[in-house]
Motif scaffolding. Structure first.
Motif, PDB file in Angstrom:
ATOM      1  N   ILE A  14      38.551  48.393  35.160  1.00  0.00           N
ATOM      2  CA  ILE A  14      37.140  48.692  35.333  1.00  0.00           C
ATOM      3  C   ILE A  14      36.684  48.023  36.623  1.00  0.00           C
ATOM      4  O   ILE A  14      36.840  46.817  36.787  1.00  0.00           O
ATOM      5  CB  ILE A  14      36.291  48.151  34.161  1.00  0.00           C
ATOM      6  N   VAL A  15      36.158  48.817  37.536  1.00  0.00           N
ATOM      7  CA  VAL A  15      35.554  48.279  38.748  1.00  0.00           C
ATOM      8  C   VAL A  15      34.073  48.111  38.453  1.00  0.00           C
ATOM      9  O   VAL A  15      33.422  49.030  37.957  1.00  0.00           O
ATOM     10  CB  VAL A  15      35.755  49.227  39.954  1.00  0.00           C
ATOM     11  N   PHE A  16      33.535  46.935  38.765  1.00  0.00           N
ATOM     12  CA  PHE A  16      32.114  46.721  38.543  1.00  0.00           C
ATOM     13  C   PHE A  16      31.542  45.847  39.656  1.00  0.00           C
ATOM     14  O   PHE A  16      32.276  45.234  40.416  1.00  0.00           O
ATOM     15  CB  PHE A  16      31.843  46.139  37.142  1.00  0.00           C
ATOM     16  N   ARG A  17      30.231  45.865  39.763  1.00  0.00           N
ATOM     17  CA  ARG A  17      29.503  45.197  40.840  1.00  0.00           C
ATOM     18  C   ARG A  17      29.960  45.687  42.213  1.00  0.00           C
ATOM     19  O   ARG A  17      30.107  44.910  43.151  1.00  0.00           O
ATOM     20  CB  ARG A  17      29.603  43.689  40.697  1.00  0.00           C
ATOM     21  N   LEU A  18      30.170  46.971  42.294  1.00  0.00           N
ATOM     22  CA  LEU A  18      30.597  47.640  43.528  1.00  0.00           C
ATOM     23  C   LEU A  18      29.430  47.697  44.508  1.00  0.00           C
ATOM     24  O   LEU A  18      28.337  48.111  44.153  1.00  0.00           O
ATOM     25  CB  LEU A  18      31.063  49.056  43.176  1.00  0.00           C
ATOM     26  N   ASP A  19      29.676  47.284  45.750  1.00  0.00           N
ATOM     27  CA  ASP A  19      28.594  47.247  46.733  1.00  0.00           C
ATOM     28  C   ASP A  19      28.289  48.604  47.365  1.00  0.00           C
ATOM     29  O   ASP A  19      27.147  48.902  47.677  1.00  0.00           O
ATOM     30  CB  ASP A  19      28.876  46.220  47.833  1.00  0.00           C
ATOM     31  N   ASN A  20      29.326  49.446  47.546  1.00  0.00           N
ATOM     32  CA  ASN A  20      29.112  50.727  48.206  1.00  0.00           C
ATOM     33  C   ASN A  20      30.206  51.696  47.776  1.00  0.00           C
ATOM     34  O   ASN A  20      31.385  51.441  48.016  1.00  0.00           O
ATOM     35  CB  ASN A  20      29.128  50.536  49.732  1.00  0.00           C
ATOM     36  N   TYR A  21      29.828  52.802  47.185  1.00  0.00           N
ATOM     37  CA  TYR A  21      30.793  53.781  46.693  1.00  0.00           C
ATOM     38  C   TYR A  21      31.646  54.372  47.817  1.00  0.00           C
ATOM     39  O   TYR A  21      32.839  54.574  47.670  1.00  0.00           O
ATOM     40  CB  TYR A  21      30.052  54.899  45.941  1.00  0.00           C
ATOM     41  N   PHE A  27      33.488  43.877  45.327  1.00  0.00           N
ATOM     42  CA  PHE A  27      33.448  44.309  43.930  1.00  0.00           C
ATOM     43  C   PHE A  27      34.373  43.432  43.095  1.00  0.00           C
ATOM     44  O   PHE A  27      35.140  42.629  43.617  1.00  0.00           O
ATOM     45  CB  PHE A  27      33.839  45.783  43.781  1.00  0.00           C
ATOM     46  N   LEU A  28      34.285  43.602  41.795  1.00  0.00           N
ATOM     47  CA  LEU A  28      35.166  42.924  40.847  1.00  0.00           C
ATOM     48  C   LEU A  28      35.983  43.976  40.105  1.00  0.00           C
ATOM     49  O   LEU A  28      35.512  45.085  39.873  1.00  0.00           O
ATOM     50  CB  LEU A  28      34.356  42.094  39.854  1.00  0.00           C
ATOM     51  N   LEU A  29      37.208  43.605  39.731  1.00  0.00           N
ATOM     52  CA  LEU A  29      38.098  44.493  38.987  1.00  0.00           C
ATOM     53  C   LEU A  29      38.639  43.757  37.775  1.00  0.00           C
ATOM     54  O   LEU A  29      39.266  42.705  37.907  1.00  0.00           O
ATOM     55  CB  LEU A  29      39.267  44.955  39.870  1.00  0.00           C
ATOM     56  N   LEU A  30      38.385  44.292  36.600  1.00  0.00           N
ATOM     57  CA  LEU A  30      38.992  43.795  35.373  1.00  0.00           C
ATOM     58  C   LEU A  30      40.133  44.733  35.045  1.00  0.00           C
ATOM     59  O   LEU A  30      39.914  45.920  34.806  1.00  0.00           O
ATOM     60  CB  LEU A  30      37.984  43.767  34.223  1.00  0.00           C
ATOM     61  N   LYS A  31      41.359  44.225  35.080  1.00  0.00           N
ATOM     62  CA  LYS A  31      42.543  45.047  34.817  1.00  0.00           C
ATOM     63  C   LYS A  31      43.226  44.528  33.562  1.00  0.00           C
ATOM     64  O   LYS A  31      43.360  43.328  33.362  1.00  0.00           O
ATOM     65  CB  LYS A  31      43.510  44.970  35.993  1.00  0.00           C
ATOM     66  N   ILE A  32      43.658  45.465  32.721  1.00  0.00           N
ATOM     67  CA  ILE A  32      44.385  45.111  31.508  1.00  0.00           C
ATOM     68  C   ILE A  32      45.680  45.898  31.455  1.00  0.00           C
ATOM     69  O   ILE A  32      45.770  47.011  31.943  1.00  0.00           O
ATOM     70  CB  ILE A  32      43.530  45.366  30.248  1.00  0.00           C
ATOM     71  N   SER A  33      46.712  45.297  30.883  1.00  0.00           N
ATOM     72  CA  SER A  33      48.001  45.978  30.757  1.00  0.00           C
ATOM     73  C   SER A  33      48.740  45.460  29.533  1.00  0.00           C
ATOM     74  O   SER A  33      48.472  44.364  29.044  1.00  0.00           O
ATOM     75  CB  SER A  33      48.852  45.768  32.013  1.00  0.00           C
ATOM     76  N   ALA A  63      48.064  47.083  18.558  1.00  0.00           N
ATOM     77  CA  ALA A  63      47.855  48.527  18.755  1.00  0.00           C
ATOM     78  C   ALA A  63      46.411  48.906  18.449  1.00  0.00           C
ATOM     79  O   ALA A  63      45.865  48.533  17.413  1.00  0.00           O
ATOM     80  CB  ALA A  63      48.802  49.324  17.883  1.00  0.00           C
ATOM     81  N   GLY A  64      45.799  49.626  19.379  1.00  0.00           N
ATOM     82  CA  GLY A  64      44.444  50.116  19.179  1.00  0.00           C
ATOM     83  C   GLY A  64      43.355  49.082  19.377  1.00  0.00           C
ATOM     84  O   GLY A  64      42.189  49.361  19.126  1.00  0.00           O
ATOM     85  N   ALA A  65      43.713  47.876  19.845  1.00  0.00           N
ATOM     86  CA  ALA A  65      42.708  46.838  20.066  1.00  0.00           C
ATOM     87  C   ALA A  65      41.749  47.267  21.172  1.00  0.00           C
ATOM     88  O   ALA A  65      42.110  48.016  22.065  1.00  0.00           O
ATOM     89  CB  ALA A  65      43.381  45.523  20.448  1.00  0.00           C
ATOM     90  N   ILE A  66      40.532  46.775  21.114  1.00  0.00           N
ATOM     91  CA  ILE A  66      39.512  47.126  22.097  1.00  0.00           C
ATOM     92  C   ILE A  66      39.179  45.889  22.926  1.00  0.00           C
ATOM     93  O   ILE A  66      38.938  44.816  22.387  1.00  0.00           O
ATOM     94  CB  ILE A  66      38.241  47.660  21.410  1.00  0.00           C
ATOM     95  N   LEU A  67      39.189  46.045  24.247  1.00  0.00           N
ATOM     96  CA  LEU A  67      38.784  44.986  25.162  1.00  0.00           C
ATOM     97  C   LEU A  67      37.362  45.273  25.605  1.00  0.00           C
ATOM     98  O   LEU A  67      37.048  46.380  26.034  1.00  0.00           O
ATOM     99  CB  LEU A  67      39.704  44.948  26.383  1.00  0.00           C
ATOM    100  N   TYR A  68      36.501  44.283  25.511  1.00  0.00           N
ATOM    101  CA  TYR A  68      35.110  44.431  25.916  1.00  0.00           C
ATOM    102  C   TYR A  68      34.848  43.661  27.191  1.00  0.00           C
ATOM    103  O   TYR A  68      35.362  42.559  27.373  1.00  0.00           O
ATOM    104  CB  TYR A  68      34.177  43.914  24.818  1.00  0.00           C
ATOM    105  N   LEU A  69      34.048  44.225  28.074  1.00  0.00           N
ATOM    106  CA  LEU A  69      33.583  43.568  29.281  1.00  0.00           C
ATOM    107  C   LEU A  69      32.072  43.459  29.191  1.00  0.00           C
ATOM    108  O   LEU A  69      31.383  44.457  28.969  1.00  0.00           O
ATOM    109  CB  LEU A  69      33.970  44.380  30.528  1.00  0.00           C
ATOM    110  N   ASP A  70      31.575  42.251  29.351  1.00  0.00           N
ATOM    111  CA  ASP A  70      30.143  42.004  29.300  1.00  0.00           C
ATOM    112  C   ASP A  70      29.778  41.231  30.566  1.00  0.00           C
ATOM    113  O   ASP A  70      30.198  40.094  30.742  1.00  0.00           O
ATOM    114  CB  ASP A  70      29.817  41.196  28.048  1.00  0.00           C
TER     115      ASP A  70
END
Length: 79
Positions: A14-21, A27-33, A63-70
């Motif tokens: 998830i890319v968030f706090r993006l300054d310019n599209y 920006f910040l990137l939350l990556k999960i694997s 399996a099927g776990a959900i990661l939340y970003l706040d």
């Protein structure tokens, strides 16, 4: 708040706090694997085009776990 459901062998981010599209430099990137039963979370920052790692964590894959970003103000929480 955003949620992502991740299954074995997948990567997502998830890319968030993006300054310019059109010309993103800050920006910040939350990556999960997942790989071999390990669940990894990375928080990276791109500041003026330069990448740096802010935080990372390792856990047990479920399996099927959900990661939340706040992200509110200066506080960022992933759980």
């Amino acid at each position: 708040m955003v949620s992502i459901t991740l299954y074995q062998g997948m990567e997502a981010g998830i890319v968030f706090r993006l300054d310019n599209y059109n010309n993103p430099l800050n920006f910040l990137l939350l990556k999960i694997s997942t790989d071999g039963g390990t669940f990894r979370i990375y928080l990276d920052r791109c500041l003026a085009g330069a990448w740096s790692s802010i935080a990372n964590a390792v856990g047990t894959y479920v399996a099927g776990a959900i990661l939340y970003l706040d992200a509110k103000g200066i506080n960022i929480r992933a759980y």
